[in-house]
Design a protein around this motif. Structure first.
Motif, PDB file in Angstrom:
ATOM      1  N   GLN A  79      47.747  29.331  41.131  1.00 51.13           N
ATOM      2  CA  GLN A  79      48.164  30.716  40.892  1.00 51.13           C
ATOM      3  C   GLN A  79      47.119  31.463  40.063  1.00 51.13           C
ATOM      4  O   GLN A  79      46.766  32.605  40.373  1.00 51.13           O
ATOM      5  CB  GLN A  79      49.518  30.740  40.157  1.00 51.13           C
ATOM      6  CG  GLN A  79      50.684  30.350  41.048  1.00 51.13           C
ATOM      7  CD  GLN A  79      51.989  30.230  40.257  1.00 51.13           C
ATOM      8  OE1 GLN A  79      51.992  29.908  39.061  1.00 51.13           O
ATOM      9  NE2 GLN A  79      53.103  30.478  40.921  1.00 51.13           N
ATOM     10  N   GLY A  80      46.627  30.799  39.015  1.00 52.17           N
ATOM     11  CA  GLY A  80      45.617  31.435  38.163  1.00 52.17           C
ATOM     12  C   GLY A  80      44.336  31.709  38.926  1.00 52.17           C
ATOM     13  O   GLY A  80      43.731  32.779  38.787  1.00 52.17           O
ATOM     14  N   GLU A 113      44.026  32.171  42.145  1.00 50.55           N
ATOM     15  CA  GLU A 113      44.280  33.238  43.113  1.00 50.55           C
ATOM     16  C   GLU A 113      44.258  34.610  42.434  1.00 50.55           C
ATOM     17  O   GLU A 113      43.671  35.569  42.947  1.00 50.55           O
ATOM     18  CB  GLU A 113      45.628  32.997  43.800  1.00 50.55           C
ATOM     19  CG  GLU A 113      45.837  33.787  45.078  1.00 50.55           C
ATOM     20  CD  GLU A 113      44.702  33.627  46.090  1.00 50.55           C
ATOM     21  OE1 GLU A 113      44.258  34.663  46.633  1.00 50.55           O
ATOM     22  OE2 GLU A 113      44.245  32.491  46.322  1.00 50.55           O
ATOM     23  N   LEU A 114      44.895  34.703  41.273  1.00 52.13           N
ATOM     24  CA  LEU A 114      44.895  35.962  40.525  1.00 52.13           C
ATOM     25  C   LEU A 114      43.473  36.376  40.148  1.00 52.13           C
ATOM     26  O   LEU A 114      43.087  37.532  40.290  1.00 52.13           O
ATOM     27  CB  LEU A 114      45.748  35.835  39.253  1.00 52.13           C
ATOM     28  CG  LEU A 114      47.261  35.815  39.432  1.00 52.13           C
ATOM     29  CD1 LEU A 114      47.931  35.499  38.104  1.00 52.13           C
ATOM     30  CD2 LEU A 114      47.760  37.157  39.968  1.00 52.13           C
ATOM     31  N   ALA A 115      42.708  35.415  39.658  1.00 50.81           N
ATOM     32  CA  ALA A 115      41.332  35.704  39.232  1.00 50.81           C
ATOM     33  C   ALA A 115      40.471  36.127  40.427  1.00 50.81           C
ATOM     34  O   ALA A 115      39.655  37.044  40.313  1.00 50.81           O
ATOM     35  CB  ALA A 115      40.732  34.481  38.538  1.00 50.81           C
ATOM     36  N   ARG A 116      40.651  35.482  41.561  1.00 55.38           N
ATOM     37  CA  ARG A 116      39.885  35.855  42.757  1.00 55.38           C
ATOM     38  C   ARG A 116      40.248  37.261  43.206  1.00 55.38           C
ATOM     39  O   ARG A 116      39.370  38.051  43.564  1.00 55.38           O
ATOM     40  CB  ARG A 116      40.153  34.862  43.888  1.00 55.38           C
ATOM     41  CG  ARG A 116      39.415  33.540  43.710  1.00 55.38           C
ATOM     42  CD  ARG A 116      39.880  32.477  44.671  1.00 55.38           C
ATOM     43  NE  ARG A 116      39.565  32.820  46.046  1.00 55.38           N
ATOM     44  CZ  ARG A 116      40.162  32.280  47.111  1.00 55.38           C
ATOM     45  NH1 ARG A 116      41.109  31.377  46.940  1.00 55.38           N
ATOM     46  NH2 ARG A 116      39.820  32.620  48.311  1.00 55.38           N
ATOM     47  N   LYS A 117      41.540  37.582  43.178  1.00 51.68           N
ATOM     48  CA  LYS A 117      41.979  38.936  43.563  1.00 51.68           C
ATOM     49  C   LYS A 117      41.406  39.988  42.626  1.00 51.68           C
ATOM     50  O   LYS A 117      41.158  41.118  43.024  1.00 51.68           O
ATOM     51  CB  LYS A 117      43.504  39.013  43.578  1.00 51.68           C
ATOM     52  CG  LYS A 117      44.116  38.439  44.850  1.00 51.68           C
ATOM     53  CD  LYS A 117      45.631  38.574  44.846  1.00 51.68           C
ATOM     54  CE  LYS A 117      46.219  37.970  46.119  1.00 51.68           C
ATOM     55  NZ  LYS A 117      47.669  37.729  45.991  1.00 51.68           N
ATOM     56  N   ASP A 118      41.227  39.602  41.375  1.00 48.11           N
ATOM     57  CA  ASP A 118      40.656  40.527  40.387  1.00 48.11           C
ATOM     58  C   ASP A 118      39.127  40.570  40.446  1.00 48.11           C
ATOM     59  O   ASP A 118      38.486  41.218  39.626  1.00 48.11           O
ATOM     60  CB  ASP A 118      41.116  40.148  38.973  1.00 48.11           C
ATOM     61  CG  ASP A 118      42.579  40.505  38.729  1.00 48.11           C
ATOM     62  OD1 ASP A 118      43.104  41.393  39.443  1.00 48.11           O
ATOM     63  OD2 ASP A 118      43.198  39.909  37.830  1.00 48.11           O
ATOM     64  N   GLY A 119      38.551  39.859  41.396  1.00 53.24           N
ATOM     65  CA  GLY A 119      37.107  39.939  41.624  1.00 53.24           C
ATOM     66  C   GLY A 119      36.255  38.971  40.833  1.00 53.24           C
ATOM     67  O   GLY A 119      35.036  39.099  40.790  1.00 53.24           O
ATOM     68  N   PHE A 120      36.876  37.981  40.198  1.00 56.50           N
ATOM     69  CA  PHE A 120      36.110  37.031  39.397  1.00 56.50           C
ATOM     70  C   PHE A 120      35.596  35.872  40.250  1.00 56.50           C
ATOM     71  O   PHE A 120      36.230  35.480  41.221  1.00 56.50           O
ATOM     72  CB  PHE A 120      36.954  36.482  38.240  1.00 56.50           C
ATOM     73  CG  PHE A 120      37.328  37.538  37.236  1.00 56.50           C
ATOM     74  CD1 PHE A 120      36.358  38.119  36.440  1.00 56.50           C
ATOM     75  CD2 PHE A 120      38.638  37.963  37.111  1.00 56.50           C
ATOM     76  CE1 PHE A 120      36.698  39.108  35.521  1.00 56.50           C
ATOM     77  CE2 PHE A 120      38.985  38.950  36.199  1.00 56.50           C
ATOM     78  CZ  PHE A 120      38.010  39.531  35.401  1.00 56.50           C
TER      79      PHE A 120
END
Length: 190
Positions: free
Chosen positions: A49-50, A52-59
């Motif tokens: 989950q973490g 996926e969130l970070a990837r969506k935020d462009g990291f």
């Protein structure tokens, strides 16, 4: 507080009821994303989950930390500098050593390893979906090893910096300074 060293902090609270003190502290910071669903899910699910969130935020890179792990002052900056200066396109994960009595030195001496624990590791999110994320069917102790095994089998490198250490206590309750230097009691996941 090391908050200035990260662009965003993703917090996963596995407790049934969130601690008010924790929520009050976290709400002061704009770059903290707090996640709580009242369930004590396995670590693999939270890592996925973490990520996926970070990837969506462009990291592209994600530092993963257990609630019972921390870096001594100044060590995390050295770690980030070592990662920054490394040729890293095919590196799926960077990691460091457990803290023992060894001398810490200023160099970035590194070695490829077969596996690392996820706490204190920096994940390459560009390779994450290709490797397939963490296996949510596994018990906590096997999760990082299995991800590393799959990573290496796909031809990616796992790099450990030998002279960078962090503090990690397996399965023990510890107190850490949190944001604003107030003390919080973390919950044990295992």
């Amino acid at each position: 507080s090391h908050m200035g060293l990260v662009d965003k902090l993703y917090v996963f609270d596995n407790s049934e009821i969130p601690a008010k003190g924790l929520l009050n502290n976290l709400s002061q910071f704009k770059n903290i994303v707090y996640n709580h669903d009242g369930k004590n899910e396995g670590i693999a699910k939270r890592l996925n989950q973490g990520s996926e969130l970070a990837r969506k935020d462009g990291f592209e890179w994600l530092l993963t930390m257990d609630q019972d792990s921390f870096f001594k002052e100044g060590i995390i900056q050295k770690y980030l500098d070592c990662v920054e200066s490394f040729m890293k396109n095919d590196v799926s994960m960077f990691g460091i050593n457990f803290s023992r009595q060894e001398e810490e030195s200023s160099n970035c001496m590194s070695a490829p390893v077969k596996s690392l624990i996820t706490s204190g590791s920096i994940l390459n999110l560009n390779l994450f979906s290709e490797i397939g994320g963490f296996d949510e069917n596994l018990f906590i102790d096997e999760v990082d090893f299995e991800y590393c095994l799959r990573s290496v089998s796909k031809g990616f490198r796992i790099i450990q910096f030998n002279h960078i250490f962090f503090q990690h206590r397996l399965g023990t309750l510890t107190y850490h300074r949190s944001v604003k230097n107030t003390k919080i009691t973390p919950r044990i996941l295992h």
